[in-house]
Design an enzyme around this catalytic site. Structure first.
Site, short mmCIF file in Angstrom:
data_model
loop_
_atom_site.label_atom_id
_atom_site.label_comp_id
_atom_site.label_asym_id
_atom_site.label_seq_id
_atom_site.Cartn_x
_atom_site.Cartn_y
_atom_site.Cartn_z
N LYS A 183 -32.31 62.43 -5.92
CA LYS A 183 -32.48 61.18 -6.16
C LYS A 183 -34.06 61.03 -5.77
O LYS A 183 -34.61 61.00 -4.47
CB LYS A 183 -31.71 60.17 -5.09
N GLU A 186 -38.96 56.61 -6.55
CA GLU A 186 -39.05 55.56 -7.58
C GLU A 186 -40.61 55.32 -8.19
O GLU A 186 -40.75 54.87 -9.19
CB GLU A 186 -38.30 54.39 -7.54
N CYS A 291 -47.64 64.83 4.43
CA CYS A 291 -46.87 64.69 5.73
C CYS A 291 -47.54 65.82 6.75
O CYS A 291 -47.41 65.65 7.89
CB CYS A 291 -45.43 65.20 5.73
N GLU A 391 -48.32 56.18 11.90
CA GLU A 391 -48.67 57.20 10.49
C GLU A 391 -49.09 56.15 9.55
O GLU A 391 -48.58 55.04 9.45
CB GLU A 391 -47.44 57.71 10.22
P1 NAD Z 1 -39.84 56.71 2.00
O1 NAD Z 1 -39.26 56.92 3.25
O2 NAD Z 1 -39.98 55.40 1.66
O3 NAD Z 1 -39.04 56.93 0.77
C1 NAD Z 1 -38.20 58.14 0.91
C2 NAD Z 1 -37.11 58.28 -0.21
O4 NAD Z 1 -36.12 57.33 0.61
C3 NAD Z 1 -37.25 57.54 -1.43
O5 NAD Z 1 -36.43 58.26 -2.29
C4 NAD Z 1 -37.05 56.17 -1.34
O6 NAD Z 1 -36.38 55.60 -2.68
C5 NAD Z 1 -35.93 56.05 -0.30
N1 NAD Z 1 -35.71 54.81 0.46
C6 NAD Z 1 -36.96 54.16 0.73
N2 NAD Z 1 -36.62 53.16 1.64
C7 NAD Z 1 -35.14 53.27 1.78
C8 NAD Z 1 -34.27 52.58 2.58
N3 NAD Z 1 -34.71 51.51 3.25
N4 NAD Z 1 -32.85 52.87 2.70
C9 NAD Z 1 -32.71 54.04 1.77
N5 NAD Z 1 -33.62 54.72 1.10
C10 NAD Z 1 -34.60 54.56 1.02
O7 NAD Z 1 -41.10 57.41 1.98
P2 NAD Z 1 -42.02 57.85 1.03
O8 NAD Z 1 -43.11 56.56 1.26
O9 NAD Z 1 -41.72 58.14 -0.41
O10 NAD Z 1 -43.03 59.03 1.45
C11 NAD Z 1 -43.99 58.99 2.39
C12 NAD Z 1 -43.01 59.32 3.75
O11 NAD Z 1 -42.54 60.56 3.87
C13 NAD Z 1 -44.36 59.70 4.87
O12 NAD Z 1 -43.63 59.12 6.12
C14 NAD Z 1 -44.32 61.31 4.93
O13 NAD Z 1 -44.70 61.66 6.24
C15 NAD Z 1 -43.06 61.40 4.73
N6 NAD Z 1 -42.81 63.05 4.13
C16 NAD Z 1 -42.33 63.90 5.32
C17 NAD Z 1 -42.41 65.15 4.81
C18 NAD Z 1 -41.99 66.13 5.67
O14 NAD Z 1 -41.64 67.25 5.51
N7 NAD Z 1 -41.73 65.94 7.09
C19 NAD Z 1 -42.77 65.55 3.56
C20 NAD Z 1 -43.41 64.62 2.73
C21 NAD Z 1 -43.43 63.33 3.14
#
Ligand code: NAD
Length: 506
Positions: A183, A186, A291, A391
């Site tokens: 997944k 989006e 990240c 962050e």
């Molecule tokens: P996000 O948490 O908004 O989304 C991640 C995934 O979760 C997406 O596929 C999204 O569709 C889904 N999602 C979003 N809200 C949701 C909800 N309420 N319930 C269920 N699923 C949901 O993250 P993002 O904005 O896409 O990415 C940025 C974040 O990811 C930053 O916080 C970054 O630090 C983190 N990140 C961490 C790593 C790591 O290895 N620790 C690597 C890359 C990114």
């Protein structure tokens, strides 16, 4: 009119891939995907409902028995072929990332390279998955262990690395004999279908790899689906925590990697030129949407002023513009909404009393149609400020001045996140003490972004990772397999009669 029709037809439709091809979906909900450098719609992504997720999981479940019994060498050969195909299509893949995410082409290509390295690691699966054997653990008794696939695995990925993060997951999961449902985010979903096409071309049987597009509706369907054995999640901390708690309550294995605030400590003896170069790359590369980006500078003693002398001209020289121009250092942010959120943190930093030395809101790029914001630098940020604590995930660096090494270490250890950190120093004792004492999962010594290579594993501490295991490398192999241990003996080793006491070696 004709021009408008042409523009609309150029907008891609991004749907679900199930059982070896794009499928009709029951959900009619869609979302626009933007080219972040222009603000124009470049794709429409389908938003799966429960029935759409159900179809993908059913395909993965159906494909599991045959794939998990496929000889490990054949599974490895699919990975060898996949590597070749990704390399063949590398230019196209990078262009897709740049269009939707916005990062500069050379950076997009670098992220593909880091993903290819995980595929290379997965090519070694016959060796990596080998069990252990002990003969004669008792008289005529042998014991061996093996690692077996867990079943259907799901991967839920963030927007910032649409190629690399899925590649952290599915090559190892599939090579171990599992089937997979991805997944993707989006916000930049198109590349997920390229993985599906390339895996099919590499000879992967239909149903082993499936893609469901969508948002929290799709994610929550995955988390509650009893047929899914393991969930890998990468994204923000609040969602990681939700995924971790729900998946584990539903009896799944889960690794949920979350957000970060990565500190870089500059000691007075550091090479300031090197430290400043490291900071502009690690702070502003990919517009700070990594990240492992450095977002907090911590200077020790009198290092602050010496660092600023080198750092400010380098920030001034940064080239911000569309990612399609490889001469640029930094592209736009992912969406207008995210850019506005980052901008509001700059407003907040000023209100909280941090000194703004470089203001990205005033950069010329901020006037353009895309989601641009210039690099920003705050000095005198303290641990009570939200701009330091939270962050921001954009091109914003804060600088906090400390009196000594102990104070710098305490600052980092007290922070809720523990993904990555780095120290710049020429002193071996200081570097060694830092590596030993710091409460962070990945540590760099004169290396600003210490992302472990594919044969090590990636993972933070504290609220940057929920679950026990890091991602990829041997931790990945362990996560995607279960240990089975067999103790056997044959008739000549069996003594007559039943035994009622605890068996011990005689
Ligand atoms: P996000 O948490 O908004 O989304 C991640 C995934 O979760 C997406 O596929 C999204 O569709 C889904 N999602 C979003 N809200 C949701 C909800 N309420 N319930 C269920 N699923 C949901 O993250 P993002 O904005 O896409 O990415 C940025 C974040 O990811 C930053 O916080 C970054 O630090 C983190 N990140 C961490 C790593 C790591 O290895 N620790 C690597 C890359 C990114």
């Amino acid at each position: 009119m004709a021009e408008k029709a042409a523009a609309i037809s150029a907008v891609r439709n991004v749907g679900n891939w199930v059982n070896g091809g794009i499928v009709d979906m029951t959900s009619e909900r869609t979302m626009d995907v933007y080219e972040s450098a222009t603000g124009e719609v470049c794709a429409q992504v389908a938003m799966s409902n429960e029935a759409d997720v159900d179809a993908a999981v059913a395909a993965a479940k159906g494909a599991f028995p045959a794939w998990s019994r496929t000889p490990v060498l054949k599974r490895a050969r699919v990975m060898f072929k996949l590597k070749e195909l990704i390399e063949r299509d590398r230019g196209e893949l990078a262009a897709l990332i740049t269009q939707e995410h916005g990062k500069v082409l050379h950076d997009a290509d670098g992220s593909i390279q880091r993903g290819i390295e995980v595929v290379e690691f997965a090519c070694g699966i016959p060796h990596l998955i080998k069990g252990e054997f002990n003969d004669q653990v008792g008289t005529g008794v042998d014991t061996y262990s093996m690692r077996q696939a867990v079943g259907v695995c799901a991967g839920i990925t963030p927007f910032n690395f649409p190629a690399m993060v899925p590649l952290w997951m599915f090559p190892i999961a599939i090579a171990c004999g599992n089937t997979f449902v991805l997944k993707p985010s989006e916000k930049d979903p198109s590349i997920s279908l390229k993985w599906a096409e390339l895996l099919k071309e590499a000879g992967l049987p239909d149903g082993v790899f499936n893609v469901v597009q969508g948002d929290h509706v799709a994610v929550n369907s995955i988390l509650s689906d009893e047929r899914i054995a393991a969930v890998s999640f990468v994204g923000s901390t609040p969602v990681a925590e939700h995924v971790y708690k729900t998946s584990s309550a539903n009896g799944k294995r889960v690794q949920a990697l979350g957000g970060a605030k990565n500190h870089l400590v500059v000691m007075p003896d550091a090479d300031m030129e090197q430290a400043a170069d490291a900071l502009v790359g690690a702070g502003y590369g990919s517009a700070g949407e990594r990240c492992m980006a450095i977002s907090a500078i911590v200077t020790v003693g009198n290092a602050g002023d010496a660092l600023l002398d080198k750092l400010l001209p380098k920030i001034d020289a940064l080239k911000v513009g569309p990612g399609t121009d490889n001469n640029n250092d930094m592209g736009p942010l992912i969406t207008a909404e995210h850019r506005d959120k980052v901008r509001s943190y700059i407003d907040l930093g000023e209100e909280e009393g941090a000194s703004i030395l470089v203001d990205g809101r005033k950069h010329a790029c901020a006037e353009s149609a895309g989601y641009f914001l210039g690099p920003t630098l705050f000095d005198n940020a303290n641990a009570q400020m939200r701009v330091y604590q939270e962050e921001i995930f954009g091109p914003v660096l804060t600088m906090t001045r400390t009196e000594n090494f102990e104070q710098a270490v305490r600052l980092i250890n007290d922070h809720e996140y523990g993904n990555g950190t780095a120290i710049f120093t020429r002193d071996g004792d200081t570097a060694r003490a830092f590596a030993a004492e710091i409460q962070v999962g990945m540590v760099g010594i004169n290396v600003p972004i210490p992302v472990p290579l594919a044969f090590h594993s990636f993972g933070g501490w504290k609220r940057s990772l929920f679950g026990d295991m890091s991602i990829y490398g041997m931790e990945g192999v362990r996560f995607y397999t279960r240990l089975k241990t067999v103790t056997s003996r044959w008739p000549t080793g069996i003594r007559a009669g039943a035994e009622f006491s605890m068996p011990i070696m005689r």
